[in-house]
Write an enzyme that holds these catalytic residues in place. Structure first.
Site, PDB file in Angstrom:
ATOM      1  N   LYS A 114      -9.460  -0.544  -7.452  1.00 42.57           N
ATOM      2  CA  LYS A 114     -10.043  -1.179  -6.263  1.00 42.57           C
ATOM      3  C   LYS A 114     -11.533  -1.403  -6.447  1.00 42.57           C
ATOM      4  O   LYS A 114     -12.081  -2.417  -6.013  1.00 42.57           O
ATOM      5  CB  LYS A 114      -9.789  -0.324  -5.012  1.00 42.57           C
ATOM      6  CG  LYS A 114      -8.353  -0.365  -4.536  1.00 42.57           C
ATOM      7  CD  LYS A 114      -8.200   0.412  -3.234  1.00 42.57           C
ATOM      8  CE  LYS A 114      -6.756   0.409  -2.751  1.00 42.57           C
ATOM      9  NZ  LYS A 114      -6.578   1.239  -1.534  1.00 42.57           N
ATOM     10  N   LYS A 197       4.302  -7.811  -8.117  1.00 43.03           N
ATOM     11  CA  LYS A 197       4.759  -7.126  -6.913  1.00 43.03           C
ATOM     12  C   LYS A 197       4.448  -7.965  -5.660  1.00 43.03           C
ATOM     13  O   LYS A 197       3.392  -8.599  -5.603  1.00 43.03           O
ATOM     14  CB  LYS A 197       4.004  -5.784  -6.884  1.00 43.03           C
ATOM     15  CG  LYS A 197       4.253  -4.892  -5.691  1.00 43.03           C
ATOM     16  CD  LYS A 197       3.578  -3.549  -5.892  1.00 43.03           C
ATOM     17  CE  LYS A 197       2.922  -3.100  -4.588  1.00 43.03           C
ATOM     18  NZ  LYS A 197       2.501  -1.726  -4.552  1.00 43.03           N
ATOM     19  N   LYS A 200       0.350  -7.543  -0.141  1.00 47.75           N
ATOM     20  CA  LYS A 200      -0.491  -8.187   0.870  1.00 47.75           C
ATOM     21  C   LYS A 200      -1.827  -8.606   0.277  1.00 47.75           C
ATOM     22  O   LYS A 200      -2.445  -9.553   0.737  1.00 47.75           O
ATOM     23  CB  LYS A 200      -0.712  -7.246   2.050  1.00 47.75           C
ATOM     24  CG  LYS A 200      -1.539  -6.037   1.660  1.00 47.75           C
ATOM     25  CD  LYS A 200      -1.574  -4.963   2.703  1.00 47.75           C
ATOM     26  CE  LYS A 200      -2.126  -3.718   2.043  1.00 47.75           C
ATOM     27  NZ  LYS A 200      -1.765  -2.496   2.703  1.00 47.75           N
TER      28      LYS A 200
HETATM   29  P1  AMP Z   1       0.703  -1.044   0.516  1.00 48.36           P
HETATM   30  O1  AMP Z   1       1.005  -2.287   1.264  1.00 48.36           O
HETATM   31  O2  AMP Z   1       0.499  -1.292  -0.958  1.00 48.36           O
HETATM   32  O3  AMP Z   1      -0.364  -0.208   1.141  1.00 48.36           O
HETATM   33  O4  AMP Z   1       2.018  -0.176   0.539  1.00 48.36           O
HETATM   34  C1  AMP Z   1       2.541   0.440   1.689  1.00 48.36           C
HETATM   35  C2  AMP Z   1       3.885   1.043   1.326  1.00 48.36           C
HETATM   36  O5  AMP Z   1       4.833   0.009   0.994  1.00 48.36           O
HETATM   37  C3  AMP Z   1       3.831   1.951   0.094  1.00 48.36           C
HETATM   38  O6  AMP Z   1       4.690   3.056   0.306  1.00 48.36           O
HETATM   39  C4  AMP Z   1       4.337   1.102  -1.039  1.00 48.36           C
HETATM   40  O7  AMP Z   1       4.951   1.864  -2.051  1.00 48.36           O
HETATM   41  C5  AMP Z   1       5.330   0.169  -0.336  1.00 48.36           C
HETATM   42  N1  AMP Z   1       5.344  -1.161  -0.986  1.00 48.36           N
HETATM   43  C6  AMP Z   1       4.333  -2.068  -0.978  1.00 48.36           C
HETATM   44  N2  AMP Z   1       4.669  -3.197  -1.630  1.00 48.36           N
HETATM   45  C7  AMP Z   1       5.940  -3.006  -2.093  1.00 48.36           C
HETATM   46  C8  AMP Z   1       6.858  -3.809  -2.861  1.00 48.36           C
HETATM   47  N3  AMP Z   1       6.539  -5.041  -3.265  1.00 48.36           N
HETATM   48  N4  AMP Z   1       8.070  -3.297  -3.137  1.00 48.36           N
HETATM   49  C9  AMP Z   1       8.411  -2.056  -2.717  1.00 48.36           C
HETATM   50  N5  AMP Z   1       7.601  -1.253  -2.004  1.00 48.36           N
HETATM   51  C10 AMP Z   1       6.375  -1.698  -1.686  1.00 48.36           C
END
Ligand code: AMP
Ligand code: TRP
Length: 334
Positions: A114, A197, A200
């Site tokens: 980050k 992946k 967001k």
């Molecule tokens: P984040 O949006 O990266 O803060 O992730 C929030 C939660 O969603 C975390 O537990 C991640 O592991 C899960 N997560 C985020 N993006 C994905 C994705 N593309 N596939 C599966 N899990 C995800």
């Protein structure tokens, strides 16, 4: 026997959670409330570790909480609250920061990533100590397990190290959480860039299915999802990442195995497959969106639910913090 406690958190840093968040995290949270003593937190303190807009943060925090409830978290069966409503999080983070090595914190991969993206002179001290705050979140609640994705493993290890270090120096205080890494969950990739992946922070809007997308938007995005030229509906991570991702989404939402889907769609074109998948996604997300919208239509009621959640969370957190203050040697207020 008491149920094991799980704690997890999610940042309110987008206008909506997406299908990856749902299949990779939220859906497991909903399941765990049946078998565990579950505490779930919208981590707004973490959300200010990168530059943010205050009005937007307030809005996104409400939307995030509404979506957690919309996705099926039931305040009768688990605790749902907003991190900043429980000041013990920041307080414990300070204490833990004082037993965290500078070098130890410097090794956190997510910080390095980050910070590199922000430009290292732009990265804040808050971003640096983000994992210490996460450790405080977990340790305040005597957490046994932390359901998170693989990318959080290092933060969990730090949490365990800090708990053990504190217990060793100041006397048994914290439960050392075991990992609960969600490994066999669907890793959802970007619809237009299927080797990346669904995210967001890096996906374009067409690459993401948001939980709050209208059916028309869901149908459009899935119909335009990138596939390949060979025309076969078959999972092959290397050669066919796009089709594999769509099969994984279909399977995760319908409960049918990928093998069954491959058999059922043998010889069918991508068009038919995508059309059916779009309906599966629409059917799965529509109730979540509708419940979320209903929660958001009555902000006063939503805020009341969050106040109740915060009060229940605080009851646990303040007890832990009383012990910590005593162990660390702070003079009790007279
Ligand atoms: P984040 O949006 O990266 O803060 O992730 C929030 C939660 O969603 C975390 O537990 C991640 O592991 C899960 N997560 C985020 N993006 C994905 C994705 N593309 N596939 C599966 N899990 C995800
Ligand atoms: N860092 C986690 C993520 O990015 C969010 C988080 C904050 C969290 N505090 C937590 C997760 C405590 C589990 C437990 O997904």
């Amino acid at each position: 026997m008491a149920r094991p406690r799980v704690f997890s958190g999610i940042q309110p840093t987008a206008d909506s959670f997406h299908l990856g968040n749902y299949l990779g995290a939220l859906r497991q949270w909903v399941t765990l409330q049946e078998t565990h003593d579950a505490v779930y937190c919208v981590v707004d303190l973490h959300a200010i570790t990168l530059p943010h807009d205050p009005a937007l943060l307030r809005q996104r925090t409400r939307v995030a909480a509404a979506q957690l409830l919309g996705a099926g978290l039931d305040p009768q069966r688990c605790i749902v609250f907003v991190q900043s409503h429980v000041p013990e999080h920041a307080e414990l983070a300070w204490v833990l920061g004082c037993i965290t090595g500078f070098g130890e914190a410097s090794r956190m991969i997510q910080f390095k990533d980050k910070a590199a993206r922000a430009g290292s002179d732009q990265a804040s001290v808050g971003l640096f100590t983000y994992p210490v705050l996460q450790a405080a979140d977990i340790l305040l609640y005597a957490t046994d397990q932390v359901p998170v994705g693989e990318d959080q493993r290092q933060h969990l290890e730090l949490t365990r190290d800090l708990a053990q270090r504190f217990n060793h120096r100041f006397g048994a205080t914290f439960v050392v959480p075991g990992p609960y890494i969600l490994t066999d969950v669907a890793k959802i990739t970007d619809l237009t860039e299927p080797t990346a992946k669904m995210s967001k922070s890096s996906s374009a809007p067409q690459g993401i299915v948001d939980l709050l997308d209208e059916p028309a938007a869901i149908r459009r995005k899935i119909s335009r999802a990138v596939t390949d030229a060979d025309g076969e509906i078959r999972a092959d991570e290397q050669a066919k990442p796009g089709v594999t991702n769509l099969l994984r989404i279909y399977s995760a939402l319908s409960g049918e195995s990928v093998a069954d889907l491959e058999a059922r769609y043998a010889g069918a074109g991508y068009g038919t497959f995508k059309k059916d998948l779009a309906e599966v996604v629409v059917d799965a997300l529509a109730p979540i969106r509708e419940r979320t919208e209903k929660m958001l239509a009555d902000e006063a009621q939503l805020d009341r639910l969050l106040a109740v959640g915060a009060a229940r969370a605080r009851e646990i957190a303040s007890q832990t913090m009383d012990t910590v203050r005593n162990r660390i040697g702070f003079l009790p207020p007279g």
